[in-house]
Write a protein that holds these residues in place. Structure first.
Motif, PDB file in Angstrom:
ATOM      1  N   GLY A 110       0.855  -1.176   0.000  1.00  0.00           N
ATOM      2  CA  GLY A 110       0.000   0.000   0.000  1.00  0.00           C
ATOM      3  C   GLY A 110       0.895   1.230   0.000  1.00  0.00           C
ATOM      4  O   GLY A 110       1.924   1.255   0.690  1.00  0.00           O
ATOM      5  N   PHE A 111       0.534   2.217  -0.796  1.00  0.00           N
ATOM      6  CA  PHE A 111       1.336   3.437  -0.910  1.00  0.00           C
ATOM      7  C   PHE A 111       0.453   4.614  -0.519  1.00  0.00           C
ATOM      8  O   PHE A 111      -0.450   4.974  -1.271  1.00  0.00           O
ATOM      9  CB  PHE A 111       1.850   3.592  -2.339  1.00  0.00           C
ATOM     10  N   GLU A 112       0.688   5.187   0.658  1.00  0.00           N
ATOM     11  CA  GLU A 112      -0.078   6.373   1.088  1.00  0.00           C
ATOM     12  C   GLU A 112       0.581   7.607   0.507  1.00  0.00           C
ATOM     13  O   GLU A 112       1.789   7.814   0.676  1.00  0.00           O
ATOM     14  CB  GLU A 112      -0.036   6.496   2.618  1.00  0.00           C
ATOM     15  N   LEU A 113      -0.208   8.421  -0.155  1.00  0.00           N
ATOM     16  CA  LEU A 113       0.330   9.599  -0.837  1.00  0.00           C
ATOM     17  C   LEU A 113      -0.311  10.865  -0.271  1.00  0.00           C
ATOM     18  O   LEU A 113      -1.333  10.798   0.416  1.00  0.00           O
ATOM     19  CB  LEU A 113       0.047   9.487  -2.336  1.00  0.00           C
ATOM     20  N   THR A 114       0.296  12.014  -0.574  1.00  0.00           N
ATOM     21  CA  THR A 114      -0.266  13.308  -0.170  1.00  0.00           C
ATOM     22  C   THR A 114      -0.200  14.268  -1.361  1.00  0.00           C
ATOM     23  O   THR A 114       0.555  14.025  -2.316  1.00  0.00           O
ATOM     24  CB  THR A 114       0.525  13.935   1.001  1.00  0.00           C
ATOM     25  N   ALA A 116       1.323  16.877  -1.726  1.00  0.00           N
ATOM     26  CA  ALA A 116       2.669  17.433  -1.915  1.00  0.00           C
ATOM     27  C   ALA A 116       3.420  16.747  -3.056  1.00  0.00           C
ATOM     28  O   ALA A 116       4.390  17.294  -3.579  1.00  0.00           O
ATOM     29  CB  ALA A 116       3.476  17.310  -0.623  1.00  0.00           C
ATOM     30  N   LEU A 117       2.978  15.556  -3.443  1.00  0.00           N
ATOM     31  CA  LEU A 117       3.656  14.846  -4.528  1.00  0.00           C
ATOM     32  C   LEU A 117       3.346  15.458  -5.894  1.00  0.00           C
ATOM     33  O   LEU A 117       4.116  15.288  -6.837  1.00  0.00           O
ATOM     34  CB  LEU A 117       3.283  13.359  -4.524  1.00  0.00           C
ATOM     35  N   SER A 121       1.623   8.399  -8.868  1.00  0.00           N
ATOM     36  CA  SER A 121       2.082   7.234  -9.624  1.00  0.00           C
ATOM     37  C   SER A 121       3.094   6.476  -8.770  1.00  0.00           C
ATOM     38  O   SER A 121       3.709   7.050  -7.865  1.00  0.00           O
ATOM     39  CB  SER A 121       2.710   7.649 -10.953  1.00  0.00           C
TER      40      SER A 121
ATOM     41  N   VAL B  25       7.199  18.829 -11.195  1.00  0.00           N
ATOM     42  CA  VAL B  25       7.009  17.501 -10.598  1.00  0.00           C
ATOM     43  C   VAL B  25       8.152  16.617 -11.093  1.00  0.00           C
ATOM     44  O   VAL B  25       8.295  16.392 -12.291  1.00  0.00           O
ATOM     45  CB  VAL B  25       5.643  16.890 -10.966  1.00  0.00           C
ATOM     46  N   TYR B  27      10.604  12.962 -10.631  1.00  0.00           N
ATOM     47  CA  TYR B  27      10.482  11.567 -10.198  1.00  0.00           C
ATOM     48  C   TYR B  27      11.690  11.201  -9.353  1.00  0.00           C
ATOM     49  O   TYR B  27      12.825  11.388  -9.775  1.00  0.00           O
ATOM     50  CB  TYR B  27      10.296  10.632 -11.400  1.00  0.00           C
ATOM     51  N   ARG B  65       6.083  14.838   6.384  1.00  0.00           N
ATOM     52  CA  ARG B  65       5.862  13.564   5.706  1.00  0.00           C
ATOM     53  C   ARG B  65       5.024  13.776   4.446  1.00  0.00           C
ATOM     54  O   ARG B  65       3.961  14.392   4.474  1.00  0.00           O
ATOM     55  CB  ARG B  65       5.160  12.574   6.618  1.00  0.00           C
ATOM     56  N   VAL B  66       5.531  13.274   3.328  1.00  0.00           N
ATOM     57  CA  VAL B  66       4.792  13.411   2.062  1.00  0.00           C
ATOM     58  C   VAL B  66       4.270  12.069   1.538  1.00  0.00           C
ATOM     59  O   VAL B  66       3.383  12.048   0.682  1.00  0.00           O
ATOM     60  CB  VAL B  66       5.644  14.109   0.972  1.00  0.00           C
ATOM     61  N   ALA B  67       4.802  10.969   2.044  1.00  0.00           N
ATOM     62  CA  ALA B  67       4.312   9.657   1.621  1.00  0.00           C
ATOM     63  C   ALA B  67       4.752   8.604   2.629  1.00  0.00           C
ATOM     64  O   ALA B  67       5.730   8.789   3.358  1.00  0.00           O
ATOM     65  CB  ALA B  67       4.827   9.297   0.233  1.00  0.00           C
ATOM     66  N   ARG B  68       3.985   7.505   2.659  1.00  0.00           N
ATOM     67  CA  ARG B  68       4.333   6.385   3.531  1.00  0.00           C
ATOM     68  C   ARG B  68       3.907   5.103   2.830  1.00  0.00           C
ATOM     69  O   ARG B  68       2.764   5.009   2.376  1.00  0.00           O
ATOM     70  CB  ARG B  68       3.602   6.514   4.864  1.00  0.00           C
ATOM     71  N   PHE B  69       4.823   4.161   2.730  1.00  0.00           N
ATOM     72  CA  PHE B  69       4.513   2.909   2.034  1.00  0.00           C
ATOM     73  C   PHE B  69       4.480   1.768   3.045  1.00  0.00           C
ATOM     74  O   PHE B  69       5.286   1.723   3.977  1.00  0.00           O
ATOM     75  CB  PHE B  69       5.568   2.596   0.959  1.00  0.00           C
ATOM     76  N   PHE B  83       8.627   7.497  -7.316  1.00  0.00           N
ATOM     77  CA  PHE B  83       7.385   8.220  -7.049  1.00  0.00           C
ATOM     78  C   PHE B  83       7.574   9.683  -7.434  1.00  0.00           C
ATOM     79  O   PHE B  83       8.694  10.187  -7.470  1.00  0.00           O
ATOM     80  CB  PHE B  83       7.012   8.085  -5.551  1.00  0.00           C
ATOM     81  N   PRO B  84       6.457  10.398  -7.741  1.00  0.00           N
ATOM     82  CA  PRO B  84       6.576  11.812  -8.101  1.00  0.00           C
ATOM     83  C   PRO B  84       6.735  12.696  -6.860  1.00  0.00           C
ATOM     84  O   PRO B  84       6.392  12.280  -5.749  1.00  0.00           O
ATOM     85  CB  PRO B  84       5.255  12.117  -8.802  1.00  0.00           C
ATOM     86  N   LEU B  85       7.256  13.879  -7.063  1.00  0.00           N
ATOM     87  CA  LEU B  85       7.362  14.867  -5.980  1.00  0.00           C
ATOM     88  C   LEU B  85       7.349  16.261  -6.601  1.00  0.00           C
ATOM     89  O   LEU B  85       8.114  16.530  -7.533  1.00  0.00           O
ATOM     90  CB  LEU B  85       8.663  14.670  -5.189  1.00  0.00           C
ATOM     91  N   ARG B  86       6.475  17.130  -6.089  1.00  0.00           N
ATOM     92  CA  ARG B  86       6.506  18.511  -6.564  1.00  0.00           C
ATOM     93  C   ARG B  86       7.604  19.258  -5.810  1.00  0.00           C
ATOM     94  O   ARG B  86       7.574  19.367  -4.584  1.00  0.00           O
ATOM     95  CB  ARG B  86       5.158  19.209  -6.378  1.00  0.00           C
TER      96      ARG B  86
END
Lengths: 160, 115
Positions: A110-114, A116-117, A121, B25, B27, B65-69, B83-86
């Protein structure tokens, strides 16, 4: 003689293919609108979906899932998941879920995103025990669920 | 000393594009060396190797925190993820991988703008 034999075999094969196609078509017609990508899911995979998402509907669309049709190495199957859903502060993709119907651990990641990305993808590599449907489920901040699925053929058990 | 973990376990890398424009954005590619044992494979003596894998990955950018897997051993050995990041501001991008033995491997890369 030889020619005739192979012609006979060929027309038999053609008839068999036509019959199979007719069967699958009529099967689809019988099931009508109820036919969806989840219909061929094993019970264990359906259970994973129920535990994660309850009775929330999962709809087709907005998800693109890029996987090889045949995985040359089932220990490293490249997966690319992308969505065209918005990724801003008000509406965003909050998670991407990856499911392999026939893996020992059906819920692979599972990949939790926000927001800010800026986009949603994920590109990664997974193991596959055997040929299986691979499913990507995208969950939005509004609680909607969208999915795509793809059948991937493998040759060896990659769950090592 | 743990059994069967490769000498490189925990060697972690973040790969960023060479030139980053503000608000683009980008990668981000992140790699960590890890055996990702499923608990179903055997060693050369035929004994089962206990499961041992990266369970969570936390990504912070400028301290937020911007993402958590959440992973299982179904992710391949030496896990790779992109993963993408702005790139909204200059600051550190940190990736922290935590495995099932509670070991944490971290790597940081600086997001800075070209020109």
């Amino acid at each position: 003689m030889h020619d005739q034999e192979s012609t006979g075999r060929r027309s038999f094969l053609r008839a068999a293919v036509v019959a199979l196609a007719a069967l699958s078509l009529s099967g689809r017609d019988l099931l009508g609108a109820a036919t969806g990508p989840g219909d061929d899911m094993p019970d264990a995979a359906k259970k994973v979906l129920r535990e994660r998402f309850g009775t929330r509907p999962i709809k087709d669309g907005h998800v693109s899932l890029d996987l090889p049709e045949v995985a040359p190495d089932s220990r490293e199957v490249p997966v690319f998941i992308e969505t065209d859903l918005p990724m801003d502060a008000e509406r965003y993709v909050k998670a991407i879920h990856l499911i392999v119907d026939h893996n020992p651990d059906i819920y692979v990641a599972g990949f939790e995103l926000t927001p800010a990305l800026g986009k949603a993808s994920i590109d990664t590599r997974i193991k596959m025990r055997r040929s299986s449907q691979v499913r990507a489920i995208v969950e939005t901040s509004a609680g909607e669920l969208w999915w795509a699925h793809k059948l991937v053929y493998t040759t060896l058990n990659g769950c090592v | 000393m743990t059994t069967a973990a490769t000498p490189l376990t925990g060697d972690a890398r973040i790969l960023l594009p060479p030139a980053i424009q503000k608000d683009a954005v980008i990668y981000v590619r992140a790699l960590v060396a890890h055996p990702m044992y499923t608990g179903m494979s055997r060693d050369e003596k035929g004994a089962l190797i206990p499961e041992y894998y990266i369970k969570t990955v936390d990504i912070t950018y400028g301290g937020h925190r911007v993402a958590r897997f959440e992973w299982t051993s179904g992710i391949s050995r030496d896990p790779y993820v992109a993963f993408p990041l702005r790139a909204s501001h200059e600051g550190p991008l940190q990736v922290a991988w935590t495995d099932t033995k509670g070991r944490v491997y971290t790597q940081t890369a600086a997001i800075s703008f070209a020109g």
